[in-house]
Write a protein that holds these residues in place. Structure first.
Motif, PDB file in Angstrom:
ATOM      1  N   THR A   1       5.641  -1.885  -9.105  1.00 25.42           N
ATOM      2  CA  THR A   1       5.450  -1.817  -7.657  1.00 25.42           C
ATOM      3  C   THR A   1       5.156  -3.203  -7.091  1.00 25.42           C
TER       4      THR A   1
ATOM      5  N   LYS B   1       0.840  -1.210   0.000  1.00 25.85           N
ATOM      6  CA  LYS B   1       0.000   0.000   0.000  1.00 25.85           C
ATOM      7  C   LYS B   1       0.870   1.252   0.000  1.00 25.85           C
TER       8      LYS B   1
ATOM      9  N   VAL C   1       2.054   0.215 -11.424  1.00 23.66           N
ATOM     10  CA  VAL C   1       1.534  -0.833 -10.536  1.00 23.66           C
ATOM     11  C   VAL C   1       2.221  -2.167 -10.789  1.00 23.66           C
TER      12      VAL C   1
ATOM     13  N   ASN D   1       2.573   1.666  -3.349  1.00 23.59           N
ATOM     14  CA  ASN D   1       1.633   2.184  -4.358  1.00 23.59           C
ATOM     15  C   ASN D   1       1.560   3.704  -4.312  1.00 23.59           C
ATOM     16  N   ASP D   2       1.642   4.258  -3.123  1.00 28.31           N
ATOM     17  CA  ASP D   2       1.627   5.719  -2.985  1.00 28.31           C
ATOM     18  C   ASP D   2       2.978   6.330  -3.336  1.00 28.31           C
TER      19      ASP D   2
ATOM     20  N   THR E   1       5.709   4.935  -5.207  1.00 32.05           N
ATOM     21  CA  THR E   1       6.348   4.669  -6.506  1.00 32.05           C
ATOM     22  C   THR E   1       6.117   5.769  -7.534  1.00 32.05           C
TER      23      THR E   1
END
Length: 188
Positions: free
Chosen positions: A150, A116, A147, A119-120, A122
């Motif tokens: 990541t 999580k 994504v 995801n923020d 990268t």
């Protein structure tokens, strides 16, 4: 994080005390058995202070992981040329130093929190260090590219830990580099 945290020294100190208390308690017992009351008692703070700074225990872990990711980024900034190999080497060297924390997350089925946060984080890394490489691609491609990478680096980290961190960061970086550059190296 969904809300802006205070940067006043008292608030920063309280958040650090709460983070330290949670990490300490996670070494003693499963995450799901840690109550907010126990957490604030260990931190020697009142519940009101906890809720002024965090929404949940997961929010505490997210802040800690964000801080760690900021440290990784500082390592990136110290290097002149960032190739996939160098980025992955720095990444795995960094996480190797925090292996106990990652193992705690894994033992408590919380490793998804790292994904999580990645995801923020990268997209920020991509815009800073891969902007030139990403010129000319449309937004949809870049969204899926981000994504995909990541999740890939996250799964590699998780697998590395699951298997007991047997490979060196250099070996992990070589594997990552070969995958991302579609250039598998041959083993004898």
């Amino acid at each position: 994080m969904q809300y802006k945290k205070s940067n006043n020294p008292s608030s920063i100190r309280s958040r650090k005390m709460i983070i330290d208390a949670l990490l300490q308690l996670m070494e003693e017992k499963p995450y799901h058995k840690i109550s907010i009351k126990e957490l604030t008692d260990t931190a020697q703070l009142v519940r009101k202070t906890f809720y002024r700074n965090f929404k949940s225990k997961e929010d505490v872990l997210q802040e800690y992981i964000t801080g760690l990711m900021n440290e990784v980024e500082q390592k990136f900034e110290e290097v002149d040329v960032l190739t996939p190999y160098i980025m992955a080497k720095l990444y795995f060297e960094f996480w190797q130093k925090h292996i106990d924390f990652l193992q705690l997350l894994q033992q408590n089925n919380l490793f998804i929190i790292v994904l999580k946060q990645l995801n923020d984080y990268t997209p920020v890394i991509n815009s800073k260090y891969k902007a030139e490489l990403m010129k000319g691609y449309d937004d949809k491609f870049l969204e899926y590219y981000t994504v995909f990478n990541t999740a890939g680096i996250w799964h590699m980290l998780e697998k590395w830990i699951s298997l007991g961190v047997k490979e060196t960061p250099e070996e992990m970086a070589q594997i990552y580099s070969d995958i991302t550059l579609n250039n598998p190296h041959m083993r004898k």
